[in-house]
Design an enzyme around this catalytic site. Structure first.
Site, PDB file in Angstrom:
ATOM      1  N   GLY A   1      48.767  64.173  43.870  1.00 27.37           N
ATOM      2  CA  GLY A   1      50.169  64.077  43.456  1.00 27.37           C
ATOM      3  C   GLY A   1      50.693  62.718  43.865  1.00 27.37           C
ATOM      4  O   GLY A   1      50.090  62.039  44.714  1.00 27.37           O
ATOM      5  N   ASN A   2      51.803  62.326  43.285  1.00 27.57           N
ATOM      6  CA  ASN A   2      52.355  60.986  43.553  1.00 27.57           C
ATOM      7  C   ASN A   2      52.668  60.798  45.042  1.00 27.57           C
ATOM      8  O   ASN A   2      52.699  61.767  45.808  1.00 27.57           O
ATOM      9  CB  ASN A   2      53.624  60.772  42.712  1.00 27.57           C
ATOM     10  CG  ASN A   2      53.765  59.328  42.271  1.00 27.57           C
ATOM     11  OD1 ASN A   2      53.239  58.412  42.901  1.00 27.57           O
ATOM     12  ND2 ASN A   2      54.484  59.106  41.182  1.00 27.57           N
TER      13      ASN A   2
ATOM     14  N   GLY B   1      54.538  65.732  48.315  1.00 26.19           N
ATOM     15  CA  GLY B   1      54.547  66.886  49.229  1.00 26.19           C
ATOM     16  C   GLY B   1      53.140  67.363  49.597  1.00 26.19           C
ATOM     17  O   GLY B   1      52.952  68.512  49.993  1.00 26.19           O
ATOM     18  N   LYS B   2      52.174  66.466  49.501  1.00 21.12           N
ATOM     19  CA  LYS B   2      50.788  66.842  49.807  1.00 21.12           C
ATOM     20  C   LYS B   2      50.643  67.226  51.289  1.00 21.12           C
ATOM     21  O   LYS B   2      50.006  68.219  51.609  1.00 21.12           O
ATOM     22  CB  LYS B   2      49.839  65.670  49.468  1.00 21.12           C
ATOM     23  CG  LYS B   2      49.864  65.297  47.997  1.00 21.12           C
ATOM     24  CD  LYS B   2      48.957  64.127  47.682  1.00 21.12           C
ATOM     25  CE  LYS B   2      49.414  62.797  48.248  1.00 21.12           C
ATOM     26  NZ  LYS B   2      50.702  62.307  47.706  1.00 21.12           N
TER      27      LYS B   2
ATOM     28  N   GLU C   1      43.425  65.802  51.710  1.00 20.66           N
ATOM     29  CA  GLU C   1      44.514  65.105  51.041  1.00 20.66           C
ATOM     30  C   GLU C   1      43.901  63.968  50.220  1.00 20.66           C
ATOM     31  O   GLU C   1      43.218  63.115  50.759  1.00 20.66           O
ATOM     32  CB  GLU C   1      45.488  64.558  52.098  1.00 20.66           C
ATOM     33  CG  GLU C   1      46.774  64.043  51.501  1.00 20.66           C
ATOM     34  CD  GLU C   1      47.874  63.919  52.557  1.00 20.66           C
ATOM     35  OE1 GLU C   1      47.627  64.196  53.737  1.00 20.66           O
ATOM     36  OE2 GLU C   1      48.983  63.522  52.164  1.00 20.66           O
TER      37      GLU C   1
END
Ligand code: TTP
Length: 227
Positions: free
Chosen positions: A27-28, A32-33, A103
């Site tokens: 995700g960008n 919220g990773k 992540e």
């Protein structure tokens, strides 16, 4: 026996029950990773790999992340080659637990960040070609696999708001345009499949606030963990 990462990834649905299930959260920047990994860290059956930013902020005393943001043309290659190394180390690390959740991945480092630097004229083509050769060799010859990619999908505007709120000092000059380009690269890779398919992709709507996101993680637990 060395196996191709690509071939293994295509066969992910057939992985043996003896093998660790490997999940990458994407995700960008600001999607919220970390929050997702913190949530699953409470589960004793899951090994979490997440401290990558700290490594990039201190390479034996050098803050590579900071150098890259200050002068991407000069430091982009150095930074991205270190990112590629740390991602490989994560992929290759063996887990004693049945599930490993990390992540990001070597794929987002290449398909999102390196491609974006090159396309936007911030990376000389010779740097891009050398990184690409390393990437191709590593993903074709090293023995690692990814079973599932979780894509925390949010608008670049939302990502920018969160980046501002958390106030990481290296990221103070990140612009909406930069996040829009990264978003486009992610969509090319994970939604439109322009770089090939490396694993099953599960898209989660990451527009919501943290409390609602935690509920989404709880409700989608089985799907996320490939159960
Ligand atoms: P992220 O890996 O996106 O981590 P994050 O802490 O921003 O994630 P989240 O908010 O969703 O929990 O990015 C960390 C920093 O590293 C960010 O400034 C972007 C940068 N980066 C690159 O420049 N190149 C890369 O290849 C990667 C993976 C990150």
């Amino acid at each position: 026996i060395l196996r191709s990462g690509y071939i293994r990834n295509f066969q992910s649905h057939q992985h043996s029950s003896m093998e660790t299930i490997s999940i990458c959260v994407e995700g960008n920047i600001g999607a919220g990773k970390s929050e997702m990994l913190n949530f699953f860290a409470k589960d004793p059956t899951i090994e979490i790999i997440s401290e990558h930013v700290k490594k990039w902020q201190n390479v034996n005393g050098h803050n590579m992340l900071d150098l890259m943001y200050k002068d991407p043309y000069r430091w982009g290659f150095t930074f991205q080659s270190y990112v590629q190394l740390t991602m490989l180390q994560n992929h290759m690390s063996k887990s004693a637990k049945p599930v490993q959740m990390m992540e990001r991945s070597i794929y987002s480092a290449k398909y999102v960040f390196v491609e974006n630097l090159y396309k936007s004229g911030l990376m000389p083509s010779v740097d891009y070609e050398v990184l690409t050769e390393w990437f191709n060799w590593a993903t074709n010859h090293l023995d690692f696999h990814v079973d599932r990619i979780i894509y925390l999908r949010c608008h670049p505007e939302t990502a920018l708001e969160r980046i501002k709120k958390r106030n990481r000092k290296e990221e103070l000059n990140i612009t909406l345009e930069y996040l829009q380009s990264l978003h486009e690269q992610q969509e090319e890779w994970l939604i439109r499949g322009c770089y090939g398919k490396h694993a099953e992709v599960l898209v989660l709507d990451a527009e919501q606030d943290l409390e609602s996101m935690l509920e989404v993680f709880e409700n989608s637990r089985n799907k996320i963990l490939c159960l």
